[in-house]
Enzyme design. Structure first.
Site, PDB file in Angstrom:
ATOM      1  N   GLU A  73       1.650   1.480  -6.967  1.00  0.00           N
ATOM      2  CA  GLU A  73       2.087   0.137  -6.599  1.00  0.00           C
ATOM      3  C   GLU A  73       1.969  -0.812  -7.787  1.00  0.00           C
ATOM      4  O   GLU A  73       2.829  -1.681  -7.982  1.00  0.00           O
ATOM      5  CB  GLU A  73       1.226  -0.349  -5.418  1.00  0.00           C
ATOM      6  CG  GLU A  73       1.926  -1.336  -4.527  1.00  0.00           C
ATOM      7  CD  GLU A  73       1.204  -1.512  -3.187  1.00  0.00           C
ATOM      8  OE1 GLU A  73       0.374  -0.652  -2.820  1.00  0.00           O
ATOM      9  OE2 GLU A  73       1.491  -2.507  -2.518  1.00  0.00           O
TER      10      GLU A  73
ATOM     11  N   GLU B 258       4.733  -0.113 -10.139  1.00  0.00           N
ATOM     12  CA  GLU B 258       5.957  -0.677  -9.562  1.00  0.00           C
ATOM     13  C   GLU B 258       6.032  -2.177  -9.830  1.00  0.00           C
ATOM     14  O   GLU B 258       7.088  -2.706 -10.205  1.00  0.00           O
ATOM     15  CB  GLU B 258       5.958  -0.401  -8.053  1.00  0.00           C
ATOM     16  CG  GLU B 258       7.279  -0.697  -7.377  1.00  0.00           C
ATOM     17  CD  GLU B 258       7.192  -0.524  -5.868  1.00  0.00           C
ATOM     18  OE1 GLU B 258       6.142  -0.074  -5.362  1.00  0.00           O
ATOM     19  OE2 GLU B 258       8.185  -0.859  -5.192  1.00  0.00           O
TER      20      GLU B 258
ATOM     21  N   CYS C  64       0.808  -1.005   2.624  1.00  0.00           N
ATOM     22  CA  CYS C  64      -0.109  -0.007   3.172  1.00  0.00           C
ATOM     23  C   CYS C  64      -0.481  -0.266   4.620  1.00  0.00           C
ATOM     24  O   CYS C  64      -1.048   0.590   5.278  1.00  0.00           O
ATOM     25  CB  CYS C  64      -1.348   0.131   2.310  1.00  0.00           C
ATOM     26  SG  CYS C  64      -1.879  -1.396   1.586  1.00  0.00           S
TER      27      CYS C  64
ATOM     28  N   SER D 117       6.694  -3.046  -1.455  1.00  0.00           N
ATOM     29  CA  SER D 117       6.484  -1.935  -2.392  1.00  0.00           C
ATOM     30  C   SER D 117       6.993  -0.663  -1.738  1.00  0.00           C
ATOM     31  O   SER D 117       6.781  -0.425  -0.554  1.00  0.00           O
ATOM     32  CB  SER D 117       4.990  -1.808  -2.691  1.00  0.00           C
ATOM     33  OG  SER D 117       4.737  -0.529  -3.231  1.00  0.00           O
TER      34      SER D 117
ATOM     35  N   LYS E  29      -0.987   3.491  12.554  1.00  0.00           N
ATOM     36  CA  LYS E  29      -0.897   4.699  11.723  1.00  0.00           C
ATOM     37  C   LYS E  29      -0.316   5.865  12.516  1.00  0.00           C
ATOM     38  O   LYS E  29       0.240   6.799  11.941  1.00  0.00           O
ATOM     39  CB  LYS E  29      -2.287   5.063  11.199  1.00  0.00           C
ATOM     40  CG  LYS E  29      -2.811   4.110  10.144  1.00  0.00           C
ATOM     41  CD  LYS E  29      -2.210   4.383   8.778  1.00  0.00           C
ATOM     42  CE  LYS E  29      -2.621   3.345   7.763  1.00  0.00           C
ATOM     43  NZ  LYS E  29      -1.786   3.376   6.564  1.00  0.00           N
TER      44      LYS E  29
ATOM     45  N   GLU F  40       3.242   5.328  12.160  1.00  0.00           N
ATOM     46  CA  GLU F  40       3.645   5.560  10.773  1.00  0.00           C
ATOM     47  C   GLU F  40       3.844   7.053  10.492  1.00  0.00           C
ATOM     48  O   GLU F  40       4.834   7.458   9.886  1.00  0.00           O
ATOM     49  CB  GLU F  40       2.601   4.985   9.818  1.00  0.00           C
ATOM     50  CG  GLU F  40       3.033   5.053   8.356  1.00  0.00           C
ATOM     51  CD  GLU F  40       1.940   4.595   7.398  1.00  0.00           C
ATOM     52  OE1 GLU F  40       0.744   4.779   7.717  1.00  0.00           O
ATOM     53  OE2 GLU F  40       2.286   4.065   6.337  1.00  0.00           O
TER      54      GLU F  40
ATOM     55  N   GLU G  21      11.046   9.361   8.137  1.00  0.00           N
ATOM     56  CA  GLU G  21      11.120   9.507   6.680  1.00  0.00           C
ATOM     57  C   GLU G  21       9.836  10.110   6.093  1.00  0.00           C
ATOM     58  O   GLU G  21       9.775  10.399   4.911  1.00  0.00           O
ATOM     59  CB  GLU G  21      11.439   8.163   6.014  1.00  0.00           C
ATOM     60  CG  GLU G  21      10.499   7.015   6.299  1.00  0.00           C
ATOM     61  CD  GLU G  21      10.914   6.172   7.510  1.00  0.00           C
ATOM     62  OE1 GLU G  21      11.582   6.711   8.420  1.00  0.00           O
ATOM     63  OE2 GLU G  21      10.542   4.987   7.549  1.00  0.00           O
TER      64      GLU G  21
ATOM     65  N   CYS H  59      -8.177  -3.938   7.674  1.00  0.00           N
ATOM     66  CA  CYS H  59      -8.351  -2.674   8.404  1.00  0.00           C
ATOM     67  C   CYS H  59      -9.660  -2.611   9.192  1.00  0.00           C
ATOM     68  O   CYS H  59      -9.722  -1.972  10.235  1.00  0.00           O
ATOM     69  CB  CYS H  59      -8.295  -1.505   7.443  1.00  0.00           C
ATOM     70  SG  CYS H  59      -6.793  -1.509   6.475  1.00  0.00           S
TER      71      CYS H  59
END
Lengths: 638, 399
Positions: free
Chosen positions: A308, A311, A334, A354, A393, A396, A401, A565
């Site tokens: 990241e 990037e 994230c 990102s 999550k 996710e 993908e 989190c």
């Protein structure tokens, strides 16, 4: 959390958010009240409930929650106020004049019993068959007030079908007591607005847009509603049976990665107070349960920082040197709740996200490629589990993908609560476990990856590396003990400027092929911001849309959950600001105790770029495995 | 009943549009307020809060923006007097609002009109337009510099609970019709967070008479604690149902004579949320201090089955509860279930007493007036007609 001046709050609750007065002088003094004949002086505007707490009197509550605005709907907290015909809901009554309050009169006790009894009469199911048994607020109240006989009957059939459509959140409205905490969480705290009460009278129930399944509405899966539900009406979609089956299958190689936040909170499930990190005890417990390998998600958190960060440097280089369009500010990606939030609410800004995957998904992709290769295991036999503080999550890892390895990269997302259940089921008392280390080849990780768990942590981790990359100085020389304090704490939105000055260092080897030197950054000021909770994210996004100060930022960290989190939707219940503070403290303390506290210094990270991701950060191989793309969902595509 | 047939000492007495406004504009706000305080006028919606006190609080509130809301969400079963006022005496209601605006310093007035009264909307809007033409609304009303006020009409959507002032405000703001926690009260934090007075149609309609003829004149009617007269919407078993203006303090038995009711067994005073008064108590008076009512009078003769009546009321509340607070949402369902048990003859006195006890909890623990008053009929009918209801025949009149 912070300001309530949004428009999506249910009107009936909006003007009634009673802020806790912090400074007596600013709000005009104090007022004397008599509670059960005992005098007490409280700041003007204190609720009766707070005043009772101050004088050591406990008042039962249900719809009230520290994180949420006042509702005053369950009526369990009623008390008698002298001179008033009716009882008053103590949670919703600000004291502005001297008054005499009685908290345990025959009328009050009878009302409380009747109200609990009424709730039980409509609450479907038996306690012994309920996963919240022993942790249910309604059950606790019934026990405390001796309501044990279903005076007004009991529903024998469920009223509503259980909504299991979502990967993350399961809704069983037959257990709902209409405290509306979930509604206030969704609309007011998170400003997502998926849940609201519909119909009226005895048909009132909490529903979604057009009563669609949760999977088909713009739920971001943050699970904050679960954390605040007093009963079992809301829960996470629990994959533990599938995980047991995999563990029990000798052919399967079952791997678990553990994130830092569950480790800082799982002790609460075993009777410890908040703020005890259980990392190493957990390693032992997981092995005893039967996981073949236990890895540390912090490793891929370190990797995330490198990817990241690179990037970001590339985007800045593109904008500042090549004078080309680059989507700035760059947003962190994230938090899967945040990702889905931006996909729904700000789909035009997906380029700013990102493309680096979250640590969970990076790990998933590496386990079924790099690790499987190295260990000589057929990736189709690997079952990859992720212990996360998070319900999103689960969604996710089911994104289409997320199959970079050729398989489902992460098979199951498991929450802290579900993990605790598995550990208990295996007959293990976690706090008694001996300590042990993570498994190789990903063994060691840095403190930078660890602090990802608290709001501001990703940014702090990134800055620790960026500072050293660009300035060629030690982070410790700029920030004491490499602790970047302005990025810590629970302010909804944090902002920081880091002037780069005229001295820059050498470009490190790892990205030397991408940028030749740092001269173009001389004299620049790095502007960064942090937001936690999607309501705060919205503030920043609207500011960016309007061309405000945040549109000039370079890098912004967003976390969907209040506190980051550590306050995730998969964490132990209950959650309060105090509990979240203690969990964060545990994480920062663990970070400070480590030798290795910067992602780029993690030897395993260096190794993986040498051995596997040989074309470096943001290279071809890493793009294939560690980066992803997003979907413009808007308001209509779930 | 035609307008010309209506007779009454206060509301139905003569009044010319604009007279009250002219009168108050010549005085100070404080003096007008004192006139109203002198009259001891109390809210006509049913709760009976002193109007002058409410307006004083809004007048004293420190805010640029204030609102006057006319509560025309006439939803109590058995009331239809506000409809008569709006249809036949709009000058009273709207002049009352203008006067209120003058006193409290409001620039905007809203009429929250019951959804079922949509057919009145056009004529009321035409009337407001004509007032604007005569400068009774708009800028610098009747050339009083700086006195700007206008009225808009907003439609309700058919929820009974929106007659409760805070639920009404919620509804106006576009939210679910749910009562708010109080405090804060609308007088400080009302519509859009601004100081707001919400007044019943009839309360506002009394104002032009009071300011024209004085508080003393108003007090000539009624009792000491219930001054003036009241509109009663009379329905049920009588020969002459309709809207009557009678002084407060009128005996129920006298009212029954006026409306030519015979063979009456019970009178429901105050609609479904009121109390059921049996024959033995017909000498009670209609007044805030005795049998209080927002105007609904429903008469039942000997042929009526009290349990059926009660069931009808409870079905109404089960449906009309807004559903936010526990006692009202579930409590009303339990009371209705109790009535069904009696119908089937499957009950114990023990459980019936338990339900009455539940009713008393609802009266004190519900969030708003709806749940606080919905057990009234349950308790009063079961107590006053226990011989008939618990007759071992499912409450069926001994048949």
């Amino acid at each position: 959390m912070e300001s309530k001046d949004n428009l999506r709050v249910p009107g009936s609750q909006k003007p009634l958010t009673i802020e806790k007065p912090s400074d007596l002088n600013t709000i005009g003094g104090t007022v004397s009240v008599e509670i059960n004949e005992k005098k007490i002086t409280v700041p003007l505007g204190t609720t009766i409930l707070e005043a009772c707490k101050m004088s050591g009197i406990s008042i039962p509550t249900l719809c009230n929650h520290e994180d949420l605005c006042v509702a005053g709907v369950c009526r369990i907290c009623v008390v008698e106020v002298e001179g008033m015909r009716t009882l008053q809901a103590s949670c919703a009554f600000p004291i502005t004049a001297p008054m005499k309050i009685r908290t345990s009169t025959p009328m009050v006790r009878k009302a409380r019993r009747n109200i609990i009894d009424l709730m039980l009469s409509e609450h479907y199911g038996e306690c012994y068959s309920c996963f919240r048994n022993g942790k249910c607020e309604l059950q606790a109240l019934a026990k405390e007030y001796g309501v044990d006989s279903y005076t007004y009957g009991h529903v024998s059939k469920p009223k509503y079908e259980i909504d299991k459509s979502s990967y993350s959140v399961i809704r069983d409205m037959s257990k709902c007591v209409l405290c509306k905490r979930c509604v206030r969480t969704c609309i007011d705290l998170q400003e997502v607005g998926v849940l609201e009460a519909v119909d009226r009278g005895d048909k009132t129930h909490i529903s979604t847009f057009l009563n669609k399944p949760l999977n088909d509405v713009i739920c971001i899966n943050c699970g904050q509603c679960i954390n605040r539900c007093p009963t079992a009406a809301l829960r996470a979609n629990d994959p533990s049976d599938e995980i047991w089956a995999a563990i029990d299958d000798p052919k399967k190689h079952v791997i678990i990665q553990t994130a830092p936040s569950p480790r800082a909170a799982i002790g609460e499930e075993f009777g410890l107070g908040a703020g005890h990190s259980m990392t190493r005890e957990l390693n032992t417990a997981l092995k005893r349960i039967g996981f073949d390998k236990v890895f540390d998600t912090n490793f891929t958190a370190d990797l995330t920082i490198i990817e990241e960060g690179t990037e970001l440097i590339l985007r800045l280089y593109k904008a500042l040197v090549k004078k080309e369009d680059a989507a700035l500010p760059q947003f962190t990606s994230c938090s899967p709740g945040w990702v889905k939030f931006i996909e729904h609410y700000y789909p035009d800004y997906l380029d700013n996200l990102s493309s680096a995957k979250s640590p969970q998904q990076m790990f998933g992709a590496l386990i079924k490629t790099f690790y499987a290769q190295k260990a000589g295991i057929d990736p189709s036999d690997v079952v990859s589990v992720a212990l996360m503080p998070c319900s999103a999550k689960k969604f996710e890892c089911n994104r289409p993908e997320m199959h970079a390895s050729g398989f489902k990269d992460v098979d199951y997302g498991l929450t802290t609560r579900e993990m605790a259940k598995m550990i208990r089921e295996a007959g293990i008392n976690l706090p008694e476990m001996p300590k042990s280390d993570f498994d190789d080849p990903f063994g060691e990780a840095s403190g930078a990856g660890l602090i990802f768990g608290a709001t501001g942590g990703v940014m702090e981790a990134a800055i620790r590396s960026v500072v050293e990359f660009v300035l060629g100085k030690k982070t410790e020389d700029i920030f004491e003990k490499a602790n970047i304090i302005p990025l810590r704490g629970f302010d909804g939105v944090k902002y920081m400027e880091i002037p780069i000055g005229n001295e820059v260092g050498e470009v490190p080897d790892i990205i030397k092929h991408l940028v030749p030197d740092w001269n173009w950054l001389k004299g620049a000021t790095l502007k960064i911001a942090v937001a936690h909770g999607t309501a705060n994210a919205k503030k920043i996004m609207d500011n960016i849309k309007a061309g405000g100060k945040f549109s000039e930022c370079h890098f912004i960290e967003f976390m969907a959950c209040p506190g980051g989190c550590i306050g995730g939707g998969g964490q132990p219940i209950p959650t309060t600001p105090e509990i979240r503070k203690l969990r964060a403290k545990a994480i920062y303390a663990e970070d400070e105790s480590l030798e290795l506290r910067k992602s780029h210094e993690n030897p395993n990270v260096v190794k993986i770029y040498n051995e596997f991701l040989t074309d470096g950060p943001c290279g071809h191989q890493s793009h294939k495995l560690l980066h992803t793309h997003y979907t413009k969902r808007g308001r209509y595509i779930a | 009943m035609e307008k010309k047939e209506r007779k009454g000492a206060v509301l139905f007495s003569a009044y010319k549009r604009g007279d009250g406004i002219k009168k108050v504009l010549a005085k100070s706000r404080e003096d007008v307020l004192l006139d109203i305080r002198e009259s001891k006028l109390k809210g006509r919606g049913g709760a009976g809060f002193p109007t002058a006190t409410k307006w004083m609080m809004v007048a004293a509130a420190n805010s640029e923006t204030k609102y006057i809301i006319c509560n025309a969400d006439e939803g109590e079963p058995g009331t239809f007097k506000d409809r008569v006022l709006l249809l036949e005496y709009p000058e009273l209601v709207f002049d009352g609002m203008v006067i209120a605006a003058y006193i409290i310093g409001a620039k905007n007035g809203i009429v929250y009109l019951r959804g079922e009264y949509e057919y009145l909307k056009k004529s009321l809007e035409d009337y407001l337009e004509s007032m604007r033409k005569d400068n009774l609304l708009g800028q610098n009303i009747l050339s009083k510099k700086g006195f700007d006020f206008d009225i808009t009409i907003r439609m309700g959507s058919g929820a009974y609970v929106c007659g409760e002032e805070t639920a009404l405000i919620e509804s106006l703001e576009g939210s679910r019709g749910e009562a708010r926690n109080r405090p804060p009260f609308p007088v400080t934090t009302g519509y859009m967070g601004h100081p707001t007075t919400v007044n019943n149609v009839e309360t506002l309609a009394s104002i032009p008479h009071i300011v024209s003829k004085g508080g003393e004149w108003f007090k000539k009617n009624g009792t000491d604690k219930s001054t003036g007269s009241k509109l009663f919407s009379v329905s049920g078993d009588c020969r002459k149902p309709g809207v009557y203006e009678l002084p407060w303090g009128t005996k129920i038995s006298d009212l029954l004579k006026i409306v030519e009711a015979e063979d009456s067994k019970a009178v429901q005073v105050g609609g479904a949320s009121g109390f059921c008064i049996p024959k033995s108590q017909f000498n009670r008076t209609l007044a805030y201090e005795d049998a209080a009512t927002g105007g609904s009078i429903i008469i039942f003769n000997e042929s009526r089955n009290m349990l059926h009546i009660l069931k009808n009321f409870m079905e109404f509340f089960v449906e009309e509860s807004c559903g936010q607070c526990t006692p009202c949402r579930i409590g009303n369902v339990k009371l209705l279930e109790g009535i069904r048990m009696i119908e089937k003859g499957e009950y114990t006195f023990n459980y019936m007493n338990q339900l009455k006890d539940l009713g008393r909890t609802m009266q004190v623990a519900s969030k708003c007036g709806l749940g606080q008053s919905s057990p009234n009929s349950f308790i009063s009918i079961l107590e006053n007609f226990k011989d008939e209801i618990f007759n071992g025949n499912g409450g069926n009149n001994g048949k």
